[in-house]
Design a protein around this motif. Structure first.
Motif, PDB file in Angstrom:
ATOM      1  N   HIS A   2      -2.654  12.367   9.505  1.00 15.93           N
ATOM      2  CA  HIS A   2      -3.149  13.635   8.969  1.00 15.93           C
ATOM      3  C   HIS A   2      -2.271  14.108   7.806  1.00 15.93           C
ATOM      4  O   HIS A   2      -2.776  14.665   6.819  1.00 15.93           O
ATOM      5  CB  HIS A   2      -3.182  14.710  10.063  1.00 15.93           C
ATOM      6  N   THR A   3      -0.964  13.888   7.930  1.00 11.46           N
ATOM      7  CA  THR A   3      -0.056  14.284   6.856  1.00 11.46           C
ATOM      8  C   THR A   3      -0.372  13.542   5.571  1.00 11.46           C
ATOM      9  O   THR A   3      -0.414  14.126   4.477  1.00 11.46           O
ATOM     10  CB  THR A   3       1.398  14.034   7.264  1.00 11.46           C
ATOM     11  N   VAL A   9      -2.630  13.340  -0.015  1.00 11.95           N
ATOM     12  CA  VAL A   9      -3.573  12.766  -0.973  1.00 11.95           C
ATOM     13  C   VAL A   9      -4.597  13.812  -1.420  1.00 11.95           C
ATOM     14  O   VAL A   9      -4.919  13.922  -2.607  1.00 11.95           O
ATOM     15  CB  VAL A   9      -4.271  11.534  -0.363  1.00 11.95           C
ATOM     16  N   SER A  10      -5.091  14.601  -0.466  1.00 13.81           N
ATOM     17  CA  SER A  10      -6.074  15.632  -0.799  1.00 13.81           C
ATOM     18  C   SER A  10      -5.491  16.661  -1.762  1.00 13.81           C
ATOM     19  O   SER A  10      -6.154  17.083  -2.717  1.00 13.81           O
ATOM     20  CB  SER A  10      -6.549  16.333   0.478  1.00 13.81           C
ATOM     21  N   ALA A  11      -4.249  17.059  -1.517  1.00 16.05           N
ATOM     22  CA  ALA A  11      -3.605  18.046  -2.380  1.00 16.05           C
ATOM     23  C   ALA A  11      -3.433  17.513  -3.801  1.00 16.05           C
ATOM     24  O   ALA A  11      -3.532  18.267  -4.775  1.00 16.05           O
ATOM     25  CB  ALA A  11      -2.251  18.445  -1.793  1.00 16.05           C
ATOM     26  N   CYS A  12      -3.175  16.220  -3.927  1.00 18.70           N
ATOM     27  CA  CYS A  12      -3.018  15.609  -5.246  1.00 18.70           C
ATOM     28  C   CYS A  12      -4.352  15.479  -5.972  1.00 18.70           C
ATOM     29  O   CYS A  12      -4.434  15.677  -7.194  1.00 18.70           O
ATOM     30  CB  CYS A  12      -2.376  14.230  -5.106  1.00 18.70           C
ATOM     31  N   LEU A  13      -5.397  15.150  -5.249  1.00 22.12           N
ATOM     32  CA  LEU A  13      -6.691  14.867  -5.855  1.00 22.12           C
ATOM     33  C   LEU A  13      -7.488  16.115  -6.239  1.00 22.12           C
ATOM     34  O   LEU A  13      -8.232  16.103  -7.225  1.00 22.12           O
ATOM     35  CB  LEU A  13      -7.550  14.034  -4.891  1.00 22.12           C
ATOM     36  N   VAL A  36       0.856  -1.185   0.000  1.00 21.04           N
ATOM     37  CA  VAL A  36       0.000   0.000   0.000  1.00 21.04           C
ATOM     38  C   VAL A  36       0.894   1.237   0.000  1.00 21.04           C
ATOM     39  O   VAL A  36       1.676   1.441   0.930  1.00 21.04           O
ATOM     40  CB  VAL A  36      -0.922   0.016   1.234  1.00 21.04           C
ATOM     41  N   PRO A  37       0.823   2.074  -1.040  1.00 19.69           N
ATOM     42  CA  PRO A  37       1.733   3.221  -1.132  1.00 19.69           C
ATOM     43  C   PRO A  37       1.684   4.128   0.087  1.00 19.69           C
ATOM     44  O   PRO A  37       2.720   4.599   0.559  1.00 19.69           O
ATOM     45  CB  PRO A  37       1.246   3.951  -2.389  1.00 19.69           C
ATOM     46  N   GLY A  38       0.479   4.373   0.617  1.00 20.16           N
ATOM     47  CA  GLY A  38       0.364   5.241   1.786  1.00 20.16           C
ATOM     48  C   GLY A  38       1.112   4.696   2.989  1.00 20.16           C
ATOM     49  O   GLY A  38       1.737   5.455   3.746  1.00 20.16           O
ATOM     50  N   ASP A  65       7.486  21.083  -2.602  1.00 21.16           N
ATOM     51  CA  ASP A  65       8.190  22.192  -1.950  1.00 21.16           C
ATOM     52  C   ASP A  65       7.484  22.602  -0.662  1.00 21.16           C
ATOM     53  O   ASP A  65       8.128  22.868   0.363  1.00 21.16           O
ATOM     54  CB  ASP A  65       8.283  23.401  -2.887  1.00 21.16           C
ATOM     55  N   LEU A  66       6.164  22.666  -0.707  1.00 22.59           N
ATOM     56  CA  LEU A  66       5.384  23.055   0.471  1.00 22.59           C
ATOM     57  C   LEU A  66       5.538  22.031   1.591  1.00 22.59           C
ATOM     58  O   LEU A  66       5.697  22.387   2.768  1.00 22.59           O
ATOM     59  CB  LEU A  66       3.912  23.194   0.082  1.00 22.59           C
ATOM     60  N   LEU A  67       5.507  20.759   1.234  1.00 25.98           N
ATOM     61  CA  LEU A  67       5.674  19.706   2.240  1.00 25.98           C
ATOM     62  C   LEU A  67       7.048  19.765   2.883  1.00 25.98           C
ATOM     63  O   LEU A  67       7.177  19.664   4.110  1.00 25.98           O
ATOM     64  CB  LEU A  67       5.463  18.336   1.583  1.00 25.98           C
ATOM     65  N   LEU A  68       8.073  19.918   2.067  1.00 24.81           N
ATOM     66  CA  LEU A  68       9.432  19.951   2.616  1.00 24.81           C
ATOM     67  C   LEU A  68       9.628  21.142   3.537  1.00 24.81           C
ATOM     68  O   LEU A  68      10.281  21.030   4.587  1.00 24.81           O
ATOM     69  CB  LEU A  68      10.451  19.988   1.474  1.00 24.81           C
ATOM     70  N   ALA A  69       9.049  22.285   3.179  1.00 19.05           N
ATOM     71  CA  ALA A  69       9.156  23.461   4.039  1.00 19.05           C
ATOM     72  C   ALA A  69       8.435  23.230   5.365  1.00 19.05           C
ATOM     73  O   ALA A  69       8.938  23.593   6.437  1.00 19.05           O
ATOM     74  CB  ALA A  69       8.585  24.689   3.332  1.00 19.05           C
ATOM     75  N   GLY A  70       7.267  22.600   5.300  1.00 19.78           N
ATOM     76  CA  GLY A  70       6.500  22.356   6.514  1.00 19.78           C
ATOM     77  C   GLY A  70       7.072  21.266   7.402  1.00 19.78           C
ATOM     78  O   GLY A  70       6.838  21.254   8.610  1.00 19.78           O
ATOM     79  N   LEU A  71       7.839  20.346   6.803  1.00 16.44           N
ATOM     80  CA  LEU A  71       8.389  19.234   7.567  1.00 16.44           C
ATOM     81  C   LEU A  71       9.789  19.519   8.104  1.00 16.44           C
ATOM     82  O   LEU A  71      10.326  18.714   8.864  1.00 16.44           O
ATOM     83  CB  LEU A  71       8.441  17.981   6.687  1.00 16.44           C
TER      84      LEU A  71
END
Length: 223
Positions: free
Chosen positions: A161-162, A167-171, A136-138, A204-210
């Motif tokens: 939540h992450t 997934v939501s951002a992709c969909l 399962v990729p997730g 980019d947004l994920l990396l900045a937030g993480l």
């Protein structure tokens, strides 16, 4: 298991034609609105031959859904397993997820319709895959993120939540395209370019937030 007709009695691509036709009709009409006769006509076969492979519409729907889910999970899982670092893993997941939806929009529409109708079939397939931890990729991405947290590469986060956020951002550009077009002209002018920019932006947004907090910076604050 799908019964096999004698080779002389069927063209070698009959089953694939049935799957392709069923996916198209199910995606456009939904499970309840689809008719076996329409699927047979779309596949260019008679209804008797369709019944030879699948006796009911429900059996065909399950088979098409299972095939699509397996195809999606297998492809994305292979991409994730080829990466090691958290940045490359995030990029593989986001790029792979969006590329799959773009290239298999009928399957994405089928999954969305399934969710809107209660999601029983999707939930059953996902639950079985999650229980078996069968590529399962997730879950693979969750494990990668967890390891990155433990190694101090990223800050502590709520992993579930992450994953839902990713997934939501992709969909969203696909399930709410009219809204996206109103807010971003690129989605109207050049959708391919919009998706390329979208993939890069999400990563980019994920990396900045993480990014982990530096010494002296309050917990949860980015340096």
């Amino acid at each position: 298991m799908v019964p096999q007709a004698p080779a002389a009695a069927r063209p070698p691509d009959t089953e694939q034609r049935i799957f392709d036709a069923a996916l198209t009709v199910f995606a456009r009409k939904g499970r309840d609105g689809a008719r076996l006769r329409e699927i047979a006509d779309h596949a260019g076969i008679n209804r008797a031959l369709l019944h030879y492979y699948f006796r009911t519409k429900e059996q065909l729907y399950e088979a098409v859904f299972e095939h699509g889910c397996r195809q999606f999970m297998t492809g994305l899982s292979q991409s994730l397993r080829a990466e090691e670092g958290v940045e490359d893993s995030l990029r593989a997941f986001v790029y792979g997820y969006i590329d799959y939806i773009y290239e298999h929009q009928d399957m994405a529409r089928l999954m969305l319709n399934e969710c809107l109708c209660g999601g029983g079939v999707l939930e059953r397939h996902l639950a079985a895959a999650i229980e078996a931890r069968d590529g399962v990729p997730g879950l693979l991405l969750e494990d990668r993120l967890h390891a990155a947290v433990e190694a101090g590469e990223i800050r502590e986060i709520d992993l579930r939540h992450t994953l839902l956020t990713i997934v939501s951002a992709c969909l969203f550009p696909f399930v709410a395209l009219p809204t996206v077009r109103l807010f971003h002209s690129r989605a109207v002018e050049d959708f391919d370019r919009f998706l390329r920019e979208r993939k890069a932006h999400i990563v980019d947004l994920l990396l900045a937030g993480l990014r982990p907090a530096e010494v002296g910076v309050g917990r949860g604050e980015l340096a």
